[in-house]
Design a protein around this motif. Sequence first.
Motif, short mmCIF file in Angstrom:
data_model
loop_
_atom_site.label_atom_id
_atom_site.label_comp_id
_atom_site.label_asym_id
_atom_site.label_seq_id
_atom_site.Cartn_x
_atom_site.Cartn_y
_atom_site.Cartn_z
N LEU A 77 0.84 -1.20 0.00
CA LEU A 77 0.00 0.00 0.00
C LEU A 77 0.88 1.25 0.00
O LEU A 77 0.63 2.20 -0.75
CB LEU A 77 -0.90 -0.03 1.24
CG LEU A 77 -1.97 1.04 1.31
CD1 LEU A 77 -3.00 0.80 0.21
CD2 LEU A 77 -2.64 1.02 2.67
N ILE A 78 1.91 1.23 0.84
CA ILE A 78 2.81 2.39 0.90
C ILE A 78 3.48 2.63 -0.45
O ILE A 78 3.60 3.75 -0.91
CB ILE A 78 3.87 2.18 2.01
CG1 ILE A 78 3.19 2.18 3.37
CG2 ILE A 78 4.94 3.25 1.95
CD1 ILE A 78 4.07 1.75 4.52
N MET A 79 3.86 1.53 -1.11
CA MET A 79 4.52 1.67 -2.40
C MET A 79 3.62 2.39 -3.41
O MET A 79 4.05 3.30 -4.11
CB MET A 79 4.90 0.30 -2.95
CG MET A 79 5.55 0.36 -4.31
SD MET A 79 6.10 -1.27 -4.85
CE MET A 79 4.57 -1.93 -5.45
N TYR A 80 2.32 2.01 -3.42
CA TYR A 80 1.43 2.62 -4.40
C TYR A 80 1.05 4.04 -4.05
O TYR A 80 0.57 4.79 -4.90
CB TYR A 80 0.17 1.76 -4.58
CG TYR A 80 0.46 0.52 -5.38
CD1 TYR A 80 0.86 0.63 -6.71
CD2 TYR A 80 0.34 -0.75 -4.82
CE1 TYR A 80 1.16 -0.50 -7.45
CE2 TYR A 80 0.63 -1.88 -5.56
CZ TYR A 80 1.05 -1.75 -6.88
OH TYR A 80 1.34 -2.86 -7.60
N THR A 81 1.23 4.43 -2.78
CA THR A 81 0.85 5.78 -2.40
C THR A 81 2.06 6.70 -2.26
O THR A 81 2.00 7.71 -1.57
CB THR A 81 0.07 5.77 -1.06
OG1 THR A 81 0.86 5.07 -0.09
CG2 THR A 81 -1.26 5.09 -1.21
N CYS A 82 3.17 6.32 -2.88
CA CYS A 82 4.37 7.15 -2.77
C CYS A 82 4.77 7.81 -4.07
O CYS A 82 5.84 8.41 -4.16
CB CYS A 82 5.55 6.33 -2.25
SG CYS A 82 5.53 6.19 -0.48
#
Lengths: 258, 245
Positions: free
Chosen positions: A180-185
């Motif tokens: 999730l963090i990867m896609y929101t960075c």
Amino acid sequence: MKKVFAGFMRYRYLLAELVKKGIKLKYRRSYLGLIWTLIEPLLTMIVLTIVFGTLLGKGDKTFPVYVLTGRLLYSMFASGTRSAMKAIRTNSAMIKKVYVPKYLYPLSEVLFNYVIFLLSLIVLVAVALVLGVYPTWYLLQAVVPLFTLLLMSLGVGMFLATYAVFFRDLEYLWSVALMLIMYTCAIFYYPETLLKSRYYFILRYNPLYCVIDNFRSAIYGSPMNLHNTLFALGFSIVMLMIGFGVFYKEQDKFVLYI
Amino acid sequence: MANPAIKVEDVSIRFNLSKEKTDSLKEYVIKFLKREIKYDEFWALKNISFELQKGERLGILGLNGAGKSTLLKIIAGVYKPSVGTVERHGRIAPLLELGAGFDMQYTGKENVYLYGSVLGLNRDFLASKYDEIVEFSGLKKFMDVPMKNYSSGMRARLGFAIATVVNPDILILDEVLAVGDSKFRKKSENRVMEMFGKGVTVLFVSHSLEQVRSLCNKAMILENGQMIAYGDTEKVARVYKMKTE
């Protein structure tokens, strides 16, 4: 506090040994060894550029630099926190038999990933020069996001290391969270559209994105964003205090759970 | 008192013997909601107090599960007592399960430095003592071989060699005199004796009354976590004999 410091001085050689061990063992028995720290991000950069740059038709020549900055910082955070989380369990044999300040284990995991990360920045330098992104005085700013990234990984890593002892599930949950963090960075897309939409807060209040964005400013030669700097640094310091706080509180129980 | 090397004051330790260890979040939440998190408490040690002067050698006797190893681990600092305090003065060499700090992928040489720093020794010191360690372990040919290819006896030998390279003030022995083959055992016994001669404080766990008698000048009997006898070896040995007969 004084006691903690004295303990640290006594065991600083162990910390160095543990960091060295992490680096040495990571690539042991692979033919290219440490060179993989350079090749691996380079290959991912090529894949991401082909997928998101060429196929999705973004004509920017410096897109690889953009992808690479995001991807390098993200993977430092991901691998640092992931291995810190497992540190207590993988060192359980030692913890059960010899007294050593326990925070050294997650700390050394974060540090060795950070050293590997710093080495892999060489790739970024090379790619940037080839594609015509030349350094400016703004590059000096890079120290701030790089340092923030270390603090952030350490804080989050200590927190995870503590609770992963009691709940093994955390290891699986964290992999999902990392995705999730990867896609929101905004690693492989440009943030402008998202920032203008009503979902702008996903980026604005994502501390890792703030770090990545600041780092990009330094590379591309523009001033850092004040909100990003303060928010990411504030988050990291708070997380660091929480992380070390819970670790300190729970550490005597570890030995009963591993 | 002159200068106690170890001061154990009213130490107790409690373990939670939950029937099924709760280590998944779901289970924990469910149990928490149902208020089912109860632990069976188990006091592995209760109200242990004693003091050892520098140079005294204490033998700890007792049946399996009496809490002997737990006591050693508390003194070594691995466990923290639930109640009470432990004071230690000086450098401790814990010869507990030798080689526990080894990394299996590392070679013997790398492990000398790793395990040495686990014991709190610094790099320069280890470098200066490296040949001595190798010599003593008798593993010269194997120092560049990964540890995973060592036999357990070889690991224990290297572990012993590293742990005893420094002259400790306090030596913690958990029946490790039974390390390796008879030749190495002789050698390690000699080294321990040498340390005894230098006035090291010793804590020694054993089932063998004979060993305790010959090595120690003080003894203690543990039974179900309680200290039931403490004092001169001969006095305690008589109690132990009565109990085991």
